[in-house]
Design an enzyme around this catalytic site. Structure first.
Site, PDB file in Angstrom:
ATOM      1  N   GLY A  43      11.937 -71.482 -29.850  1.00 34.32           N
ATOM      2  CA  GLY A  43      11.003 -70.629 -29.600  1.00 34.32           C
ATOM      3  C   GLY A  43      11.485 -69.555 -28.115  1.00 34.32           C
ATOM      4  N   ASP A  99       6.257 -68.474 -27.284  1.00 30.64           N
ATOM      5  CA  ASP A  99       6.993 -67.201 -27.761  1.00 30.64           C
ATOM      6  C   ASP A  99       6.342 -66.215 -28.526  1.00 30.64           C
ATOM      7  OD1 ASP A  99       7.488 -68.926 -29.481  1.00 30.64           O
ATOM      8  OD2 ASP A  99       8.806 -68.007 -30.484  1.00 30.64           O
ATOM      9  N   ASP A 102       0.295 -67.211 -33.502  1.00 24.23           N
ATOM     10  CA  ASP A 102       0.308 -67.052 -34.851  1.00 24.23           C
ATOM     11  C   ASP A 102      -0.995 -67.486 -35.475  1.00 24.23           C
ATOM     12  OD1 ASP A 102       0.579 -65.661 -37.561  1.00 24.23           O
ATOM     13  OD2 ASP A 102       3.056 -65.636 -37.215  1.00 24.23           O
ATOM     14  N   PHE A 151       7.451 -58.966 -38.902  1.00 25.37           N
ATOM     15  CA  PHE A 151       7.976 -60.540 -39.063  1.00 25.37           C
ATOM     16  C   PHE A 151       8.946 -59.576 -37.525  1.00 25.37           C
ATOM     17  CE2 PHE A 151       8.980 -64.172 -40.004  1.00 25.37           C
ATOM     18  CZ  PHE A 151      10.242 -64.790 -39.423  1.00 25.37           C
ATOM     19  N   ASP A 158      13.183 -66.021 -33.711  1.00 24.18           N
ATOM     20  CA  ASP A 158      14.237 -65.879 -34.520  1.00 24.18           C
ATOM     21  C   ASP A 158      13.893 -65.905 -36.559  1.00 24.18           C
ATOM     22  OD1 ASP A 158      12.845 -69.190 -35.532  1.00 24.18           O
ATOM     23  OD2 ASP A 158      14.690 -69.812 -36.928  1.00 24.18           O
ATOM     24  N   ARG A 164      17.843 -65.166 -31.965  1.00 18.72           N
ATOM     25  CA  ARG A 164      16.865 -65.204 -30.914  1.00 18.72           C
ATOM     26  C   ARG A 164      17.834 -64.808 -29.767  1.00 18.72           C
ATOM     27  NH1 ARG A 164      13.826 -69.865 -32.480  1.00 18.72           N
ATOM     28  NH2 ARG A 164      14.065 -71.905 -33.719  1.00 18.72           N
TER      29      ARG A 164
HETATM   30  C1  PRP Z   1       6.670 -70.643 -33.543  1.00 27.76           C
HETATM   31  C2  PRP Z   1       5.784 -70.169 -32.369  1.00 27.76           C
HETATM   32  C3  PRP Z   1       5.224 -71.609 -32.484  1.00 27.76           C
HETATM   33  C4  PRP Z   1       4.630 -71.230 -33.494  1.00 27.76           C
HETATM   34  C5  PRP Z   1       3.665 -70.435 -33.858  1.00 27.76           C
HETATM   35  O1  PRP Z   1       7.565 -71.850 -33.777  1.00 27.76           O
HETATM   36  O2  PRP Z   1       7.352 -70.529 -31.371  1.00 27.76           O
HETATM   37  O3  PRP Z   1       5.627 -72.355 -32.117  1.00 27.76           O
HETATM   38  O4  PRP Z   1       5.693 -70.853 -34.600  1.00 27.76           O
HETATM   39  O5  PRP Z   1       3.202 -70.478 -35.365  1.00 27.76           O
HETATM   40  P1  PRP Z   1       1.334 -70.821 -35.389  1.00 27.76           P
HETATM   41  O6  PRP Z   1       0.330 -70.374 -34.329  1.00 27.76           O
HETATM   42  O7  PRP Z   1       0.722 -70.034 -36.599  1.00 27.76           O
HETATM   43  O8  PRP Z   1       1.715 -72.233 -35.036  1.00 27.76           O
HETATM   44  P2  PRP Z   1       8.349 -72.426 -35.079  1.00 27.76           P
HETATM   45  O9  PRP Z   1       8.110 -73.173 -35.452  1.00 27.76           O
HETATM   46  O10 PRP Z   1       9.366 -71.054 -36.110  1.00 27.76           O
HETATM   47  O11 PRP Z   1       9.855 -72.493 -33.939  1.00 27.76           O
HETATM   48  P3  PRP Z   1      10.157 -71.986 -33.588  1.00 27.76           P
HETATM   49  O12 PRP Z   1       9.933 -72.070 -32.266  1.00 27.76           O
HETATM   50  O13 PRP Z   1      11.802 -73.153 -33.267  1.00 27.76           O
HETATM   51  O14 PRP Z   1      11.205 -70.726 -33.725  1.00 27.76           O
END
Ligand code: PRP
Length: 179
Positions: A43, A99, A102, A151, A158, A164
């Site tokens: 991300g 990125d 959450d 979202f 993504d 993305r």
């Molecule tokens: C997303 C983002 C963080 C994580 C945050 O990654 O890049 O790494 O989620 O969420 P959290 O605080 O609830 O843990 P994702 O697993 O979607 O993978 P990506 O980076 O490949 O999109």
């Protein structure tokens, strides 16, 4: 605007301006030091590319692939390192580049792993922060935007690996992920 996007949250111009500000702040805070920026893929790849070019320091970069979500919109709580760093972080000043922050699950786990490798310091820089979703005690040292619980996609973010490459950050239509 992409047909699956309900609303643009941050335009290209707004993103560019805020990333520049973050870069200036990091440049000032780390003056005279040589931080190592760690991009948590996938991300953060676009944010990382823009942020590093907004920092006027003799920095180094490294990358990790971590996955927590799988094919869905809710964090599973399971975090897996799919690709580890290439370099040693011992004694280094780390800035973790994300990125989105959450639930905090990903970083909570990642920080534990990285601290064990004895860096000199660790700070977190996230482009997007969703504090109302947090379930772990994690706060960002640098946060681009604090956003509501919607979202969002684009600028690296993504849904099922799509969107993305949108140059802006937009809110995805519910109909796309409720199918
Ligand atoms: C997303 C983002 C963080 C994580 C945050 O990654 O890049 O790494 O989620 O969420 P959290 O605080 O609830 O843990 P994702 O697993 O979607 O993978 P990506 O980076 O490949 O999109």
């Amino acid at each position: 605007m992409h047909k699956d996007v309900k609303q643009i949250l941050y335009t290209e111009e707004e993103l560019r301006r805020r990333v520049k500000e973050l870069g200036s702040q990091i440049t000032a805070d780390y003056y005279g030091r040589r931080p190592m920026l760690i991009s948590v893929l996938r991300g953060s790849y676009i944010f990382m590319a823009d942020l590093t070019r907004a920092i006027n320091l003799d920095l180094t970069v490294d990358f990790m692939v971590v996955s927590s979500y799988g094919a869905g919109t809710v964090s599973s709580g399971q975090v897996e390192i799919k690709k580890d760093l290439s370099d040693s972080i011992e004694g280094r000043d780390l800035i973790i580049v994300e990125d989105i922050l959450d639930s905090g699950n990903t970083l909570y786990y990642l920080l534990e792993v990285l601290r064990a490798r004895k860096p000199a310091s660790i700070r977190l820089c996230t482009l997007m922060d969703k504090p109302e979703r947090r379930t772990k005690p994690i706060t960002a040292d640098y946060a681009g935007f604090t956003i509501p619980d919607a979202f969002i996609v684009g600028y690296g973010l993504d849904f099922n690996e799509r969107y993305r490459n949108l140059p802006y950050v937009g809110v995805l239509k519910e109909s796309v992920y409720e199918k």
